[in-house]
Design a protein around this motif. Sequence first.
Motif, mmCIF file in Angstrom:
data_model
loop_
_atom_site.group_PDB
_atom_site.id
_atom_site.type_symbol
_atom_site.label_atom_id
_atom_site.label_comp_id
_atom_site.label_asym_id
_atom_site.label_seq_id
_atom_site.Cartn_x
_atom_site.Cartn_y
_atom_site.Cartn_z
ATOM 1 N N VAL A 2 2.174 -0.581 -20.586
ATOM 2 C CA VAL A 2 1.181 0.314 -21.280
ATOM 3 C C VAL A 2 -0.150 0.681 -20.456
ATOM 4 C CG1 VAL A 2 -0.204 0.251 -23.236
ATOM 5 C CG2 VAL A 2 2.001 -0.612 -23.717
ATOM 6 N N HIS A 3 -0.250 -0.287 -19.483
ATOM 7 C CA HIS A 3 -1.470 -0.241 -18.700
ATOM 8 C C HIS A 3 -1.158 0.239 -17.362
ATOM 9 C CE1 HIS A 3 -3.750 -1.858 -22.183
ATOM 10 N NE2 HIS A 3 -3.160 -2.948 -22.083
ATOM 11 N N LEU B 249 -2.407 4.784 -26.111
ATOM 12 C CA LEU B 249 -1.364 5.161 -25.031
ATOM 13 C C LEU B 249 -1.967 6.360 -24.372
ATOM 14 C CD1 LEU B 249 2.065 5.323 -27.332
ATOM 15 C CD2 LEU B 249 1.354 3.634 -25.343
ATOM 16 N N PRO B 250 -1.646 6.295 -22.810
ATOM 17 C CA PRO B 250 -1.983 7.574 -21.911
ATOM 18 C C PRO B 250 -0.980 8.590 -22.296
ATOM 19 C CG PRO B 250 -1.690 5.331 -20.836
ATOM 20 C CD PRO B 250 -1.274 5.213 -22.161
ATOM 21 N N ALA B 251 -1.608 9.894 -22.348
ATOM 22 C CA ALA B 251 -0.852 10.979 -22.366
ATOM 23 C C ALA B 251 0.451 11.136 -21.744
ATOM 24 C CB ALA B 251 -1.722 12.108 -22.230
ATOM 25 N N LEU B 252 0.558 10.764 -20.500
ATOM 26 C CA LEU B 252 1.681 10.574 -19.491
ATOM 27 C C LEU B 252 2.452 9.639 -20.050
ATOM 28 C CD1 LEU B 252 2.922 11.956 -16.933
ATOM 29 C CD2 LEU B 252 1.911 9.950 -15.880
ATOM 30 N N ILE B 253 2.360 8.531 -20.550
ATOM 31 C CA ILE B 253 3.297 7.653 -21.189
ATOM 32 C C ILE B 253 3.964 8.220 -22.484
ATOM 33 C CG2 ILE B 253 3.498 5.404 -22.451
ATOM 34 C CD1 ILE B 253 3.069 5.078 -19.356
ATOM 35 N N SER B 254 2.841 8.862 -23.402
ATOM 36 C CA SER B 254 3.593 9.527 -24.216
ATOM 37 C C SER B 254 4.628 10.752 -24.109
ATOM 38 C CB SER B 254 2.446 9.872 -25.426
ATOM 39 O OG SER B 254 1.811 9.025 -25.666
ATOM 40 N N GLN B 255 4.111 11.382 -23.224
ATOM 41 C CA GLN B 255 4.992 12.520 -22.687
ATOM 42 C C GLN B 255 6.471 12.274 -21.997
ATOM 43 O OE1 GLN B 255 3.983 15.953 -22.987
ATOM 44 N NE2 GLN B 255 5.979 16.726 -22.112
ATOM 45 N N THR B 256 6.047 11.146 -21.632
ATOM 46 C CA THR B 256 7.237 10.804 -20.656
ATOM 47 C C THR B 256 8.410 10.070 -21.683
ATOM 48 O OG1 THR B 256 6.367 10.230 -18.651
ATOM 49 C CG2 THR B 256 8.361 8.965 -18.934
ATOM 50 N N GLU C 155 0.859 -1.201 -0.010
ATOM 51 C CA GLU C 155 0.004 -0.034 0.014
ATOM 52 C C GLU C 155 0.824 1.273 0.040
ATOM 53 O OE1 GLU C 155 -2.824 -0.435 3.454
ATOM 54 O OE2 GLU C 155 -3.956 -1.714 2.216
ATOM 55 N N LEU C 156 2.069 1.147 0.702
ATOM 56 C CA LEU C 156 2.755 2.410 0.835
ATOM 57 C C LEU C 156 3.415 2.494 -0.659
ATOM 58 C CD1 LEU C 156 4.629 1.941 4.314
ATOM 59 C CD2 LEU C 156 2.968 3.842 3.623
ATOM 60 N N ALA C 157 3.855 1.417 -1.146
ATOM 61 C CA ALA C 157 4.537 1.537 -2.370
ATOM 62 C C ALA C 157 3.581 2.139 -3.609
ATOM 63 C CB ALA C 157 5.092 0.058 -2.820
ATOM 64 N N SER C 158 2.208 1.879 -3.593
ATOM 65 C CA SER C 158 1.172 1.906 -4.031
ATOM 66 C C SER C 158 0.913 3.623 -4.189
ATOM 67 C CB SER C 158 -0.081 1.301 -4.178
ATOM 68 O OG SER C 158 -1.091 1.632 -4.894
ATOM 69 N N GLN C 159 1.036 3.816 -2.721
ATOM 70 C CA GLN C 159 0.931 5.496 -2.513
ATOM 71 C C GLN C 159 1.959 6.258 -3.149
ATOM 72 O OE1 GLN C 159 -2.273 6.739 -1.223
ATOM 73 N NE2 GLN C 159 -1.193 8.791 -1.544
ATOM 74 N N ARG C 160 3.264 5.563 -2.844
ATOM 75 C CA ARG C 160 4.384 6.587 -3.460
ATOM 76 C C ARG C 160 4.381 6.447 -5.086
ATOM 77 N NH1 ARG C 160 7.227 3.438 0.353
ATOM 78 N NH2 ARG C 160 7.869 2.040 -0.836
ATOM 79 N N GLN C 161 3.684 5.441 -5.660
ATOM 80 C CA GLN C 161 3.682 5.519 -6.838
ATOM 81 C C GLN C 161 2.576 6.591 -7.462
ATOM 82 O OE1 GLN C 161 2.144 2.172 -8.878
ATOM 83 N NE2 GLN C 161 2.438 2.820 -11.140
ATOM 84 N N LYS C 162 1.427 6.468 -6.691
ATOM 85 C CA LYS C 162 0.347 7.464 -7.104
ATOM 86 C C LYS C 162 0.773 8.742 -6.842
ATOM 87 C CE LYS C 162 -4.283 8.777 -5.431
ATOM 88 N NZ LYS C 162 -5.328 8.382 -4.681
ATOM 89 N N ASN C 163 1.529 9.114 -5.644
ATOM 90 C CA ASN C 163 2.299 10.450 -5.813
ATOM 91 C C ASN C 163 2.849 10.890 -6.762
ATOM 92 O OD1 ASN C 163 0.568 10.622 -3.143
ATOM 93 N ND2 ASN C 163 2.547 10.287 -2.078
ATOM 94 N N ALA C 164 4.059 9.931 -6.910
ATOM 95 C CA ALA C 164 4.861 10.020 -8.127
ATOM 96 C C ALA C 164 4.349 10.588 -9.488
ATOM 97 C CB ALA C 164 5.845 9.083 -8.271
ATOM 98 N N ILE C 165 3.375 9.541 -9.819
ATOM 99 C CA ILE C 165 2.454 9.790 -11.120
ATOM 100 C C ILE C 165 1.690 11.242 -11.053
ATOM 101 C CG2 ILE C 165 0.539 8.974 -12.459
ATOM 102 C CD1 ILE C 165 1.672 6.068 -11.864
ATOM 103 N N GLN C 166 1.100 11.533 -9.850
ATOM 104 C CA GLN C 166 0.441 12.849 -9.547
ATOM 105 C C GLN C 166 1.366 13.727 -10.120
ATOM 106 O OE1 GLN C 166 -1.705 12.185 -5.879
ATOM 107 N NE2 GLN C 166 -3.453 11.550 -6.940
ATOM 108 N N LEU C 167 2.664 13.814 -9.357
ATOM 109 C CA LEU C 167 3.521 14.777 -9.599
ATOM 110 C C LEU C 167 3.963 14.786 -11.188
ATOM 111 C CD1 LEU C 167 5.607 16.840 -8.388
ATOM 112 C CD2 LEU C 167 7.160 14.829 -8.079
ATOM 113 N N LEU C 168 4.078 13.769 -11.686
ATOM 114 C CA LEU C 168 4.271 13.574 -13.352
ATOM 115 C C LEU C 168 3.283 14.370 -13.882
ATOM 116 C CD1 LEU C 168 6.147 10.434 -13.962
ATOM 117 C CD2 LEU C 168 7.099 12.688 -13.739
ATOM 118 N N GLU C 169 1.957 14.144 -13.666
ATOM 119 C CA GLU C 169 0.871 14.607 -14.533
ATOM 120 C C GLU C 169 0.828 16.108 -14.359
ATOM 121 O OE1 GLU C 169 -2.187 12.027 -12.873
ATOM 122 O OE2 GLU C 169 -2.543 10.890 -14.688
ATOM 123 N N GLY C 170 1.093 16.418 -12.972
ATOM 124 C CA GLY C 170 0.971 17.946 -12.588
ATOM 125 C C GLY C 170 2.046 18.727 -13.327
ATOM 126 N N GLN C 171 3.234 18.165 -13.471
ATOM 127 C CA GLN C 171 4.652 18.569 -14.275
ATOM 128 C C GLN C 171 4.127 18.526 -15.737
ATOM 129 O OE1 GLN C 171 7.932 16.185 -13.705
ATOM 130 N NE2 GLN C 171 8.403 17.099 -11.674
#
Length: 635
Positions: free
Chosen positions: A629-630, A537-544, A420-436
């Motif tokens: 991809v997913h 492809l999700p936009a974040l994947i393409s952008q990354t 759960e902590l790893a999932s939350q860290r990933q969620k925070n990181a992805i949200q950070l990338l999406e925010g960026q």
Amino acid sequence: MKLFLKYYCIWVFISIPFNLRAQETVVDRNFILTNLARHTEVFEDKSKKISFEEATRQKYSLHTNESINYGFTNAFYWIRFRLKNTDSIPLKLLVEIPNAHINKLRFYSKDQSGKWQSSLTGDHYPFRQRPINHPHFVFPIILQAKETAEYYLWADKHGEQIQVPMHLYSEAGFQDYSNKVFIFYGVMLGITGLFVIVGCFLFLFFRQKIILYYWLYTTSIWIFMLAQPGIGFQYIWSESSWWASSVRPVSLTSFYLFSLLFTRQFYPDISKARFLDITIKIFMVLLLIYQVLFFSQNPAFGLFKNPWYNPVYYEGNDLIVVIQSLTIFALIILWSIIGIGIYFYIRTRKAENLWFVFAFSMILVGGTTGIFVFLGIFPDNFITHNLVFIANPVEIIIMSVLLANRYRNVHKENIRITSELASQRQKNAIQLLEGQMIERRRLSQELHDGISLILANIRLKLSILTQKNPMPEMSELVDKLGEVGQDIRQFSQALSPVILEKYGLTQAIEELIQATKNSQSKVNVEFSHHISNENLLPALISQTLYQITLELLNNILKHAHATHAQISIIENKNLIVLKVADDGQGYESTGKSGGIGIQNIKARTQSLNGKFSISHQKKGMIHTVQLPVHTKLFS
């Protein structure tokens, strides 16, 4: 008729003493074994001062039970029996006392000249004083052909509980019996000893109190099991007779103490049940007091002038009180531990609490059976005498399984929390990338639609002014503004290329490569791709992937001194694989080499559950990015 009845009554009265005399135990060459206690006579010496000569003249009582057992006593006991050899050959026989904890035993028999001889042994003497090398007391007898002989046995267990089971064996019968007994004891001790060793290593590895108390109470059980049949005295402390008479109460007291400590750790919520918590603490204090009392009342510890029992200075009455109180107290402790398990089962309905109750019930059954055998309530046979040897290993196995299951559940819970902590860290990181990504898009739009248009408007006006009033400085300024505008457009494209949103990832990379060629770069860049449907492809994947491609391509152009570069994007099942290779000079890929750009690529890739690897080829480097991809995104 009256005269007949008178003489008949006189004859019955006279014959009663002779009828009460124990019958001779008849043996021959086919004899194997018998329970000798049923054919004995017993005399109780309450004064503890009668000599052997006086004992032969005393009035004995006929004994017919399975074991000579008078419970807690403060007297000496004399036992008499007779053997008759009906065969024509001498017989070698063995008298076994299968109670290894009689303080003093003296066996009397006549030699060939008719004189009485005796041998003294007991657990108050070193083991080497035993007539036969065996954990029980065994006395050899040679019965001549057609001989009838009488024997005496003096037993001292005053101040404690007296129990003298007696068996008569032939040599072959005793050997067969001993083999079976040693196999039984070896298996039970081996099982318990294995768990003692495992518990020790578990404590050294985990360093937790619950495992320490588990190990200590299993060790106490194991020591008791070594002492109970006399195996410990035979093989381990054979010279320490002071310990032989004290090891059982000491090990049992330790077992009860560590069982209470273990129960407190097994049920950490017990502190909330104030009555139970206080009760356990009182029990532990009483056990410690008992140990002090036992040490002070038992002369085996050398606290008196004479290291062994002597009626002159030690009567044993206090020791009887202490041992009787311990017997009752032990049952109360076991019932209390079982009651605690039942209490927590009622509260939680967890199956482990029922298994806890069952495990300590095994100890209760084994201990209660042993106590009832001591008191003469239960018959003294191999099963009742050794039931504790079966109950203790079963209890230890159950508790070991419970502890293992508890640690398995703790491990599963830790894995769940970590996940759960790893999932939350990933969620925070992805949200950070999406925010960026959103912020990049906003900045790109600001640069493209705002600053870029303003600069273009200023450059247009300066161009008009230059045409009206030609000046070399003005023309240079117009050119510089044009270059700044071009840089801003390129920077805007790098932040969030419009073409990436309109036409997709591969078209954006092709435009990036075309821009590189237009800049008259000396590096020849090739691009290949195979993606089934870019729209999925999700936009974040393409952008990354676009940002990583841009970063790696810039590194090649600026630092690699390469002449050729290859970029490929391939869809492989659930993965998008980006490879960027060059034929440049390469660099060391260990540690944090590659600079901030490479570290950013690693961080971005890990945030999207991807993998980033760097490998050397014969000339140049290969950078590989694998992204699922997913990947679960949260925007």
